[in-house]
Design a protein around this motif. Structure first.
Motif, mmCIF file in Angstrom:
data_model
loop_
_atom_site.group_PDB
_atom_site.id
_atom_site.type_symbol
_atom_site.label_atom_id
_atom_site.label_comp_id
_atom_site.label_asym_id
_atom_site.label_seq_id
_atom_site.Cartn_x
_atom_site.Cartn_y
_atom_site.Cartn_z
ATOM 1 N N ALA A 91 1.001 -1.255 -0.024
ATOM 2 C CA ALA A 91 0.132 0.059 0.107
ATOM 3 C C ALA A 91 0.846 1.194 0.239
ATOM 4 O O ALA A 91 0.562 2.338 -0.633
ATOM 5 N N TYR A 92 2.030 1.230 0.622
ATOM 6 C CA TYR A 92 2.859 2.402 0.714
ATOM 7 C C TYR A 92 3.484 2.719 -0.664
ATOM 8 O O TYR A 92 3.572 3.834 -1.059
ATOM 9 N N GLN A 93 4.022 1.592 -1.280
ATOM 10 C CA GLN A 93 4.278 1.988 -2.730
ATOM 11 C C GLN A 93 3.359 2.447 -3.612
ATOM 12 O O GLN A 93 3.664 3.262 -4.385
ATOM 13 N N LEU A 94 2.048 1.942 -3.660
ATOM 14 C CA LEU A 94 0.892 2.343 -4.561
ATOM 15 C C LEU A 94 0.839 3.812 -3.839
ATOM 16 O O LEU A 94 0.545 4.649 -4.989
ATOM 17 N N ALA A 95 0.649 4.213 -2.677
ATOM 18 C CA ALA A 95 0.612 5.524 -2.377
ATOM 19 C C ALA A 95 1.703 6.678 -2.820
ATOM 20 O O ALA A 95 1.423 7.813 -3.445
ATOM 21 N N ALA A 96 2.968 5.897 -2.924
ATOM 22 C CA ALA A 96 4.272 6.694 -3.175
ATOM 23 C C ALA A 96 3.941 6.976 -4.586
ATOM 24 O O ALA A 96 4.277 7.930 -5.324
ATOM 25 N N CYS A 97 3.637 5.950 -5.596
ATOM 26 C CA CYS A 97 3.525 5.870 -6.835
ATOM 27 C C CYS A 97 2.574 6.878 -7.290
ATOM 28 O O CYS A 97 2.754 7.668 -8.177
#
Length: 154
Positions: A91-97
């Motif tokens: 989820a963090y990576q999706l948010a960062a993306c």
């Protein structure tokens, strides 16, 4: 009054369960009730392996993400922040993306600050045109019915 048995893990044709649909729709109260009645908040959809948290982050549904981060972080069915999708994204990576402000909230609640995985070489080094001998400009012009070209332009 007769009680009707419920299956909270039933999937639709897209492999989504009740928790996914409630998250996508931004229905925090329904999501809260589903969790109270034992629905798995970490259930993965059948296509991409997304959880309710992944959907909330990916679609930018702040109120669902806040609910999951504030009310679903403790207990035996706590939301798992490090669960990856089938493609390997948390989820963090999706948010960062997406450039989402949720990265700060996710990190504050314990999500690991990870970079996006490096793009691996694709399955093929060929374009569709090279692989299939078609170009996107005239793809449909080569179709025939009973030997005659078909014109499908509107």
């Amino acid at each position: 009054m007769q009680q009707v048995p419920q299956n909270l893990e039933e999937r639709n044709y897209d492999g989504q369960m009740c928790v996914h649909l409630a998250a996508i729709g931004g229905h925090v109260d329904i999501l809260r009730h589903l969790v109270w009645f034992g629905a798995n908040i970490n259930a993965r959809d059948g296509k991409g392996g997304r959880t309710a948290m992944h959907y909330a982050v990916e679609y930018g549904i702040q109120k669902v993400a806040k609910f999951l981060l504030e009310e679903c972080l403790v207990g035996p069915r706590a939301v798992q922040l490090e669960m990856p999708t089938y493609a390997g994204y948390t989820a963090y990576q999706l948010a960062a993306c997406n450039g989402s402000a949720l990265t700060v909230e996710l990190a504050d609640k314990g999500a690991l600050r990870r970079n996006m995985p490096e793009d691996e070489e694709s399955d093929s080094d060929f374009s569709d045109e090279e692989m299939y001998g078609i170009s996107s400009d005239n793809y449909f012009s080569s179709h025939r019915l009973n030997g005659e070209p078909i014109d499908i332009r509107a």
